[in-house]
Enzyme design. Structure first.
Site, PDB file in Angstrom:
ATOM      1  N   GLU A  19      54.873  40.043  55.167  1.00 44.74           N
ATOM      2  CA  GLU A  19      54.500  39.052  54.290  1.00 44.74           C
ATOM      3  C   GLU A  19      55.048  38.803  52.983  1.00 44.74           C
ATOM      4  O   GLU A  19      55.430  39.730  52.195  1.00 44.74           O
ATOM      5  CB  GLU A  19      53.047  39.024  54.122  1.00 44.74           C
ATOM      6  CG  GLU A  19      52.273  37.592  53.459  1.00 44.74           C
ATOM      7  CD  GLU A  19      51.030  37.895  53.176  1.00 44.74           C
ATOM      8  OE1 GLU A  19      50.339  39.066  53.086  1.00 44.74           O
ATOM      9  OE2 GLU A  19      50.259  36.968  52.681  1.00 44.74           O
TER      10      GLU A  19
ATOM     11  N   CYS B  44      46.360  33.016  52.288  1.00 37.76           N
ATOM     12  CA  CYS B  44      46.354  34.458  53.213  1.00 37.76           C
ATOM     13  C   CYS B  44      46.768  33.738  54.813  1.00 37.76           C
ATOM     14  O   CYS B  44      47.513  34.228  55.389  1.00 37.76           O
ATOM     15  CB  CYS B  44      45.237  34.971  53.432  1.00 37.76           C
ATOM     16  SG  CYS B  44      43.782  33.985  53.416  1.00 37.76           S
TER      17      CYS B  44
ATOM     18  N   GLU C  53      40.855  42.061  53.851  1.00 35.91           N
ATOM     19  CA  GLU C  53      41.388  40.933  54.238  1.00 35.91           C
ATOM     20  C   GLU C  53      42.683  41.014  53.644  1.00 35.91           C
ATOM     21  O   GLU C  53      42.625  40.828  52.353  1.00 35.91           O
ATOM     22  CB  GLU C  53      40.496  39.610  53.911  1.00 35.91           C
ATOM     23  CG  GLU C  53      41.170  38.381  54.885  1.00 35.91           C
ATOM     24  CD  GLU C  53      41.921  37.808  54.107  1.00 35.91           C
ATOM     25  OE1 GLU C  53      43.199  37.807  53.988  1.00 35.91           O
ATOM     26  OE2 GLU C  53      41.230  36.735  53.590  1.00 35.91           O
TER      27      GLU C  53
HETATM   28  P1  NAP Z   1      45.807  43.325  44.942  1.00 35.06           P
HETATM   29  O1  NAP Z   1      47.013  44.166  44.093  1.00 35.06           O
HETATM   30  O2  NAP Z   1      45.763  43.861  46.177  1.00 35.06           O
HETATM   31  O3  NAP Z   1      44.524  43.720  44.111  1.00 35.06           O
HETATM   32  C1  NAP Z   1      43.376  43.104  44.687  1.00 35.06           C
HETATM   33  C2  NAP Z   1      42.259  43.713  43.632  1.00 35.06           C
HETATM   34  O4  NAP Z   1      42.384  45.071  44.246  1.00 35.06           O
HETATM   35  C3  NAP Z   1      42.470  43.924  42.220  1.00 35.06           C
HETATM   36  O5  NAP Z   1      41.068  43.898  41.576  1.00 35.06           O
HETATM   37  C4  NAP Z   1      43.080  45.172  41.970  1.00 35.06           C
HETATM   38  O6  NAP Z   1      42.916  45.541  40.935  1.00 35.06           O
HETATM   39  C5  NAP Z   1      42.382  45.972  43.252  1.00 35.06           C
HETATM   40  N1  NAP Z   1      43.503  47.177  43.676  1.00 35.06           N
HETATM   41  C6  NAP Z   1      44.634  47.032  44.316  1.00 35.06           C
HETATM   42  N2  NAP Z   1      45.019  48.067  44.426  1.00 35.06           N
HETATM   43  C7  NAP Z   1      43.982  48.998  44.263  1.00 35.06           C
HETATM   44  C8  NAP Z   1      44.086  50.460  44.166  1.00 35.06           C
HETATM   45  N3  NAP Z   1      45.079  51.228  44.602  1.00 35.06           N
HETATM   46  N4  NAP Z   1      42.815  51.179  43.752  1.00 35.06           N
HETATM   47  C9  NAP Z   1      41.850  50.328  43.171  1.00 35.06           C
HETATM   48  N5  NAP Z   1      41.938  48.986  43.176  1.00 35.06           N
HETATM   49  C10 NAP Z   1      43.056  48.429  43.605  1.00 35.06           C
HETATM   50  O7  NAP Z   1      46.206  41.698  44.918  1.00 35.06           O
HETATM   51  P2  NAP Z   1      46.554  40.762  43.827  1.00 35.06           P
HETATM   52  O8  NAP Z   1      46.498  41.354  42.672  1.00 35.06           O
HETATM   53  O9  NAP Z   1      45.479  39.618  44.179  1.00 35.06           O
HETATM   54  O10 NAP Z   1      47.976  40.079  44.450  1.00 35.06           O
HETATM   55  C11 NAP Z   1      48.917  41.047  44.715  1.00 35.06           C
HETATM   56  C12 NAP Z   1      49.426  40.770  45.979  1.00 35.06           C
HETATM   57  O11 NAP Z   1      48.365  40.712  47.100  1.00 35.06           O
HETATM   58  C13 NAP Z   1      50.154  39.487  46.429  1.00 35.06           C
HETATM   59  O12 NAP Z   1      51.505  39.328  45.931  1.00 35.06           O
HETATM   60  C14 NAP Z   1      49.982  39.034  47.984  1.00 35.06           C
HETATM   61  O13 NAP Z   1      50.682  39.941  48.622  1.00 35.06           O
HETATM   62  C15 NAP Z   1      48.472  39.732  48.204  1.00 35.06           C
HETATM   63  N6  NAP Z   1      47.288  38.837  48.157  1.00 35.06           N
HETATM   64  C16 NAP Z   1      46.839  38.453  49.541  1.00 35.06           C
HETATM   65  C17 NAP Z   1      45.610  37.772  49.723  1.00 35.06           C
HETATM   66  C18 NAP Z   1      45.173  37.593  51.028  1.00 35.06           C
HETATM   67  O14 NAP Z   1      44.362  36.462  50.940  1.00 35.06           O
HETATM   68  N7  NAP Z   1      44.914  38.419  51.897  1.00 35.06           N
HETATM   69  C19 NAP Z   1      45.133  37.116  48.553  1.00 35.06           C
HETATM   70  C20 NAP Z   1      45.755  37.409  47.309  1.00 35.06           C
HETATM   71  C21 NAP Z   1      46.881  38.297  47.156  1.00 35.06           C
HETATM   72  P3  NAP Z   1      44.073  45.306  39.643  1.00 35.06           P
HETATM   73  O15 NAP Z   1      44.431  44.132  39.624  1.00 35.06           O
HETATM   74  O16 NAP Z   1      43.525  45.799  38.238  1.00 35.06           O
HETATM   75  O17 NAP Z   1      45.203  46.091  40.213  1.00 35.06           O
END
Ligand code: NAP
Length: 529
Positions: free
Chosen positions: A392, A302, A265
Site C-alpha cells: 500500500e 484505508c 486494521e
Molecule cells: P501508525 O504509525 O501505525 O501509528 C498508529 C498509532 O500506533 C499511533 O498512535 C502510533 O504512535 C502507534 N504506534 C505505531 N507503531 C507503534 C509501535 N511500534 N509501538 C507502539 N505504538 C505504536 O499510523 P499513522 O501514524 O496513522 O500513519 C502512518 C502510516 O499508517 C500511514 O502512512 C499509512 O500507511 C498507515 N495508516 C493506515 C490507516 C488504515 O486505515 N489502515 C490509517 C492511518 C494510517 P506514534 O504516533 O506515537 O508513533
C-alpha cells in the site's frame, strides 16, 4: 472548549514527568499550543487499576444503561461540534465540511452501537433445555452468551480524528459490549483527542458510572502504548494504522505470558477490476467515479482503490488516458501529518524505479505537506513477479495493472494478499459470468463490491470492515465497523445446569429483557416454559 495538555486518568489528570510534545498544523507548517504531556508508567498503572475496578460494574450494566451513556456521549459531541471541528481543522488540515460530517457519523455510530447493546441480539444468547429422561444419557441444561472481556486499549487513528479515534468505532463498540476503555491518543491530533475525552468523562459523571470507565493517555513515542499492551490487566486491543505499527503491537500481545487479542486494521490496496463490458457501457462515468473515490480525503483512506486491474484494449487505453487527464488536473491537498507526507513521497519515488513500472500521472505540489495524484502502470507479469508492487502507498497513488486476457486477470486476483475490499465493475450481461472471479475476491477481502466504489463506508448492522492479513491482524474473522464490531470485545460463556435465579437475566426462562434467543433450535423472543 480548549485543550490544556494533560492525560485524563479517570476523573484525574496525569502525574508529572512524561515527555512534552506539541500538535502540528500541516497546512501552516507550524506547531500548535498547548504542549501535551506524555503519560508515565505510573499513569498507566493508575488508569488500569481504575479500569479493572470498573470492569465488573460494566459487565453487569444493563444494555439500556450502556445505550443511555453512549447516546449522552453522542449528544455531548454534537453540542460541542463547533469547538471540536475548529481544533481538528488545525491539527489535521481536513476541511470543515468533512469534519462536521465525521462528527455526525461518530455520533450516529455511538447511538447505533448503544441501541445494539440495549436490543441485546448481538449477545447470541442460546438455550438448550435439559432432557433428564433422555436415553442412553440425560441431556444437561446449557445456556450460553457473550460476556465482556474487561479493560480494552484503543489506539486512535490519524486519518479519522473522530470516527476512528477517541470516541470512535473501537471505543463505542467496546463500551457497548460492556468493557472499560483506555485510549492511547494519536499524537497527530492530541487537542481534538483531549476535548473528546473530556466530553466522554462528562457523560461518565452524569450517568453516575465508575471513573475507570474511560481514560486517555498521551505518548510522544511508543513507551506508553507498549506498556498498555503488555499490562496484565488489559484484555484486548483495538488499533487502526500502519501494518508496521499494528504488527508490532500484535506480536507484543502474543508474546505476553497471557496473550490477548489485538484487532488491528492495517494496510489494504483495495483492488478494483474493470471488465470490458463495463468500459463499453459507462467509460465516462467510471472516470468520474474512480477519480472521486481515489482522491477523497487526499487518498488517505484505508479503502482507497490502490490497484486498478484491466484487460489491454483500445477502449481501456482511452479510459486510462481520460482518467489520467482528470487526475493531472486535480489540485494538491495537504496531507494529515508530516510523517504520512514523508512516507508518500518516499514510497512513490521508490515505486517509480521498480522494474516494468511507468509513471502515468505526477501531480504538481507546492506546499510542505502537499500531495497530488501520482499514478503508475505496469503489466500483469511484472506485477506478479514483484511483491513490492502489492504494498500500500497511503495517499493519492494507485497502480494500473494491464492484463493480456481474462486468465491474467484471474492470476492477478489469485495473487492478492488480504484486503478490506475488492471491487468488480462489469457490464450488464458479463456480470453473471464472473462467479470464479467473485469467489477469488471473496476469499481475499472482507467486502466485495459490484459496480460501485470502496470509499464512503456506510456504518450499518450488515457492513463488514475487515479482511485477511495484512488487512487485519485477526485473519479477517471480525469487523471494526458495524454492530458486529461488539463481538470482538466479548467471549462465549456457557452456564450448565444453573437454576434460573442464578443465571444472568439474558438467559433466564422469563426472558425479562425480551431478547431474540435460540431456544432448542428456534429463534424466538418468547419465554422458556
Ligand atoms: P501508525 O504509525 O501505525 O501509528 C498508529 C498509532 O500506533 C499511533 O498512535 C502510533 O504512535 C502507534 N504506534 C505505531 N507503531 C507503534 C509501535 N511500534 N509501538 C507502539 N505504538 C505504536 O499510523 P499513522 O501514524 O496513522 O500513519 C502512518 C502510516 O499508517 C500511514 O502512512 C499509512 O500507511 C498507515 N495508516 C493506515 C490507516 C488504515 O486505515 N489502515 C490509517 C492511518 C494510517 P506514534 O504516533 O506515537 O508513533
Amino acid at each position: 472548549m480548549k485543550p490544556d495538555g494533560g492525560s485524563l486518568i479517570g476523573f484525574g489528570s496525569s502525574g508529572l514527568g512524561g515527555a512534552l510534545f506539541n500538535a502540528f498544523d500541516p497546512a501552516r507548517d507550524a506547531f500548535l499550543e498547548p504542549s501535551f504531556q506524555s503519560g508515565t508508567v505510573e499513569d498507566v498503572e493508575r488508569a488500569l487499576q481504575l479500569a479493572a475496578a470498573a470492569a465488573p460494574v460494566w459487565a453487569q450494566l444493563p444494555g439500556a444503561q450502556r445505550n443511555k451513556f453512549l447516546s449522552m456521549v453522542a449528544d455531548n459531541l454534537e453540542a460541542k461540534a463547533a469547538d471540536l471541528v475548529a481544533r481538528a481543522m488545525q491539527e489535521t488540515a481536513l476541511p470543515e465540511a468533512r469534519l462536521k460530517g465525521e462528527v455526525a457519523r461518530t455520533a450516529g455510530q455511538l447511538r447505533l452501537y448503544g441501541e445494539a447493546a440495549e436490543r441485546g441480539d448481538w449477545l447470541d444468547a442460546r438455550i438448550e433445555t435439559a432432557l433428564p429422561g433422555r436415553q442412553p444419557l440425560p441431556k444437561p441444561d446449557h445456556r450460553s452468551m457473550l460476556r465482556p472481556l474487561g479493560p480494552v486499549v484503543v489506539f486512535g487513528s490519524s486519518n479519522f480524528p473522530f470516527a476512528y479515534s477517541v470516541a470512535g468505532g473501537d471505543t463505542a463498540s467496546a463500551i457497548a459490549a460492556g468493557c472499560p476503555v483506555i485510549v492511547k491518543a494519536h499524537p497527530a491530533h492530541p487537542g481534538t483527542s483531549e476535548l473528546v475525552g473530556r466530553l466522554i468523562l462528562h457523560a461518565v459523571r452524569d450517568c453516575g458510572l465508575p471513573e475507570g470507565t474511560f481514560s486517555l493517555l498521551f505518548d510522544a513515542g511508543f513507551k506508553i502504548g507498549q506498556a498498555l499492551v503488555k499490562h496484565p490487566l488489559v484484555k484486548a486491543v483495538g488499533f487502526t494504522g500502519s501494518l508496521k505499527g499494528g504488527r508490532t503491537l500484535a506480536d507484543l500481545a502474543a508474546a505476553r505470558p497471557v496473550p490477548i487479542p489485538v484487532y488491528a486494521e492495517m494496510g489494504s490496496i483495495n483492488p478494483l477490476f474493470i471488465l470490458p463490458g463495463a468500459l463499453a457501457e459507462r467509460s465516462a462515468a467510471l472516470v468520474d467515479g474512480l477519480h472521486a473515490s481515489a482522491n477523497v480525503g487526499i487518498g488517505q483512506f484505508c479503502t482507497n482503490p490502490g490497484l486498478i486491474v484491466l484487460q489491454r484494449s483500445a477502449p481501456a487505453e482511452q479510459f486510462i488516458k481520460n482518467l489520467a487527464a482528470k487526475l493531472s488536473a486535480t489540485p494538491e491537498g495537504t496531507m494529515l501529518t508530516a510523517g504520512i507526507h514523508k512516507n508518500f513521497v518516499s514510497h512513490t519515488a521508490d515505486r517509480a524505479h521498480q522494474p516494468g513500472v511507468k509513471v502515468i500521472v505526477r501531480g504538481k505540489i507546492a506546499s510542505a505537506c502537499g500531495a497530488a495524484p501520482v499514478w503508475f502502470e505496469t503489466d500483469a507479469l511484472d506485477f506478479l513477479s514483484n511483491h513490492a508492487l502489492s504494498e500500500e502507498i497511503f495517499g493519492p497513488s494507485s497502480l494500473v495493472v494491464w492484463c493480456q486476457d481474462r486468465a491474467e486477470m484471474l492470476a492477478v486476483a489469485h495473487d492478492l494478499a488480504g484486503n478490506l475490499t475488492a471491487t468488480l465493475h462489469a457490464g450488464a450481461t458479463e456480470a453473471k459470468e464472473q462467479g470464479d472471479l467473485v469467489a477469488i475476491l471473496a476469499a481475499k477481502a472482507g467486502r466485495v463490491i459490484l459496480n460501485s466504489y470502496p470509499t464512503g463506508l456506510e456504518v450499518s448492522p450488515a457492513i463488514v470492515h475487515g479482511g485477511p492479513y495484512p488487512a487485519t491482524s485477526d485473519g479477517g474473522r471480525s469487523t471494526s465497523v458495524g454492530t458486529r464490531a461488539l463481538n470482538r470485545w466479548a467471549r462465549l460463556v456457557c452456564y450448565q445446569s444453573f437454576s434460573d435465579d442464578l443465571l444472568p437475566p439474558e438467559l433466564q426462562n422469563a426472558n425479562p429483557l425480551g431478547l431474540l434467543r435460540l431456544v432448542n433450535g428456534q429463534w424466538t423472543d418468547k419465554l422458556v416454559s
